[in-house]
Design an enzyme around this catalytic site. Structure first.
Site, PDB file in Angstrom:
ATOM      1  CE1 TYR A  64      -2.125   0.279  11.985  1.00 58.64           C
ATOM      2  CE2 TYR A  64      -2.247   2.117  13.512  1.00 58.64           C
ATOM      3  CZ  TYR A  64      -2.642   0.850  13.125  1.00 58.64           C
ATOM      4  OH  TYR A  64      -3.580   0.168  13.859  1.00 58.64           O
ATOM      5  CB  CYS A  65      -1.997   2.104   5.826  1.00 61.36           C
ATOM      6  SG  CYS A  65      -0.452   2.271   4.913  1.00 61.36           S
ATOM      7  NE  ARG A  66      -1.404  -6.256   3.507  1.00 63.12           N
ATOM      8  CZ  ARG A  66      -0.539  -6.601   2.555  1.00 63.12           C
ATOM      9  NH1 ARG A  66      -0.098  -5.697   1.695  1.00 63.12           N
ATOM     10  NH2 ARG A  66      -0.120  -7.843   2.449  1.00 63.12           N
ATOM     11  CB  ILE A  92       0.133  -2.726  10.673  1.00 66.12           C
ATOM     12  CG1 ILE A  92       0.050  -3.345  12.077  1.00 66.12           C
ATOM     13  CG2 ILE A  92      -0.506  -3.608   9.606  1.00 66.12           C
ATOM     14  CD1 ILE A  92      -1.347  -3.454  12.637  1.00 66.12           C
TER      15      ILE A  92
END
Length: 107
Positions: A64-66, A92
């Site tokens: 995952y990332c932003r 996220i």
């Protein structure tokens, strides 16, 4: 093609100890807030540090990332390195569960 996973599916795997979250954002973003227990592997380090951070290429890794853009890129790079248990969790920003961090900054 790396399969997407929903936060609800991801939290079940994480809570059961059947998967590990991997955050591909930068260290300062990770410090602000991340999924509890997540490992940090910035996108720029995926090609050089993946085996150090993610030693088992057959384990379940939730990337995952932003927002989901970097996680998709990282998942493709990891798949090309032979990782088989990858799931793209996306960003996220759509994670409705607990987050740990200093919360001084913003996502």
């Amino acid at each position: 093609m790396v399969e997407k996973i929903t936060p609800a599916e991801a939290i079940r795997l994480l809570d059961a100890g059947k998967a590990q979250a991997v955050d591909v954002r930068e260290p300062d973003e990770f410090a602000v807030g991340h999924i509890p227990g997540a490992k940090l592997l910035p996108l720029g380090d995926v090609l050089t540090r993946a085996e150090e951070v993610m030693p088992d290429k057959n384990a379940q890794w939730l990337i995952y990332c932003r927002t989901g853009r970097r996680s998709a890129d990282a998942a493709q790079k990891l798949e090309a390195q032979g990782y088989t248990g990858l799931r793209d969790l996306g960003g996220i920003l759509s994670w409705p569960y607990e987050i740990e961090g200093d919360f001084e900054g913003h996502f």
